[in-house]
Motif scaffolding. Structure first.
Motif, short mmCIF file in Angstrom:
data_model
loop_
_atom_site.label_atom_id
_atom_site.label_comp_id
_atom_site.label_asym_id
_atom_site.label_seq_id
_atom_site.Cartn_x
_atom_site.Cartn_y
_atom_site.Cartn_z
N TYR A 30 43.75 19.88 8.40
CA TYR A 30 44.96 19.01 7.47
C TYR A 30 45.35 18.20 8.54
N SER A 61 48.37 17.26 -1.54
CA SER A 61 49.39 17.32 -0.83
C SER A 61 49.32 16.16 0.16
N LEU A 62 48.19 15.84 0.66
CA LEU A 62 48.10 14.65 1.60
C LEU A 62 48.31 13.26 0.99
N ASP A 85 50.58 17.75 13.64
CA ASP A 85 50.25 16.24 13.96
C ASP A 85 50.21 16.17 15.40
N SER A 133 50.51 12.99 -1.39
CA SER A 133 51.87 13.11 -1.43
C SER A 133 52.54 12.53 0.02
N GLU A 134 52.03 13.19 0.79
CA GLU A 134 52.66 12.97 2.31
C GLU A 134 52.37 11.55 2.87
N LEU A 135 51.22 11.07 2.49
CA LEU A 135 50.92 9.87 3.32
C LEU A 135 51.33 8.75 2.38
N ALA A 172 45.21 14.01 7.93
CA ALA A 172 46.49 12.96 7.98
C ALA A 172 46.66 12.08 9.04
#
Length: 288
Positions: free
Chosen positions: A21, A59-60, A258, A62-64, A25
């Motif tokens: 994941y 989710s990605l 990360d 939303s995060e990015l 990202a």
């Protein structure tokens, strides 16, 4: 894939959670089009469970936030159970139907099981080694010119603790068959209970990753000797992401997802000057 399609296509296995994941990202954040080209990036999020893959993409996204659009990046779920031959074949057909082929595959899926016996060794090697080798072979026909294969290994794949002869054979292996022979000998020695006498150590996960590092070197050697120019152009490297805080490390890791993604993403995106067969950690090639 037609030459007019300026889309770089990357598959990340086991990427609905954990380091995979984090890799997706970071790929999305660090992707920059090749100078002078209007290039896009498409990332296939490989997941055994289709719904979990779709949830990861939500989710990605939303995060990015706007990063995906700004960096011309799109995400697509790809149902992929690395332990299932039909699932692997279906995943390849799915990618070919939509994009014609792959520019990069990041082999991230893996396990670290508790305990140590022949069954633990068998299950560990099936996931961490044999399925990876098989999938790379299955992917070869759809890998584009100058494609990259990146495999997550581990510092646990260090050769400390083996006999001098086993270390010599690991380092000298120039064919994938030689590495597969080492893996088979290890399993049989654990079955018989004489693995220590034969120079091995009782570490299923560590030995599986040592085999991955040796395999990376051997497969690179085989690709370079191919009669096919496309195959000769393909590079393969392995890397250690570091001790990352994931379910596999039972929350004991000290690095973020990360941070763990830094080296595999570097191998996927940065100019490597054709380097192949290497083992990397902290974004630098390591002696092994």
């Amino acid at each position: 894939m037609s030459s007019t399609t300026a889309t770089r296509v990357i598959l990340v296995t086991g990427s609905n959670r954990g380091i995979g994941y984090g890799i997706v990202a970071r790929l999305a954040r660090e992707f920059l089009p090749t100078a002078g080209k209007e290039e896009r990036l498409k990332i296939y999020v490989g997941s055994r469970d289709q719904q979990k893959g779709e949830d990861a993409i939500k989710s990605l996204q939303s995060e990015l936030g706007k990063t995906l659009q700004a960096n011309n990046t799109s995400l697509q779920t790809c149902q992929l159970d690395m332990s299932d031959v039909e699932s692997r074949k279906n995943a390849i057909a799915y990618i070919v139907e939509r994009d014609g082929g792959l520019h990069t595959v990041i082999q991230n899926a893996g396990v670290a099981l508790d305990g140590f016996d022949a069954e633990v060794v068998r299950k560990t090697f099936e996931t961490n080694f044999h399925n990876v080798v098989a999938f790379n072979n299955e992917l070869l026909p759809i890998l584009q010119e100058n494609a990259r294969i990146v495999i997550l290994a581990s510092m646990a794949g260090s050769l400390q603790g083996y006999s001098d002869e086993i270390i010599r054979r690991f380092r000298a292996a120039s064919t994938t068959k030689e590495v597969e022979t080492l893996a088979d000998e290890y399993y049989k020695a654990v079955q018989k209970g004489d693995y220590k006498d034969k120079g091995w150590k009782g570490a299923a996960y560590g030995c599986s990753k040592a085999c991955i590092i040796a395999y990376t070197r051997a497969f690179s050697n085989e690709l370079r000797k191919s009669d096919d120019a496309r195959l000769r152009s393909i590079t393969i490297n392995s890397c250690c992401p570091g001790y990352v805080n994931t379910g596999m490390t039972k929350g004991k890791g000290v690095l973020t997802l990360d941070q763990g993604a830094a080296t595999p993403v570097m191998l996927a995106l940065q100019d490597l000057n054709g380097r192949s067969g290497g083992y990397f950690k902290d974004e630098k090639e390591q002696n092994w």
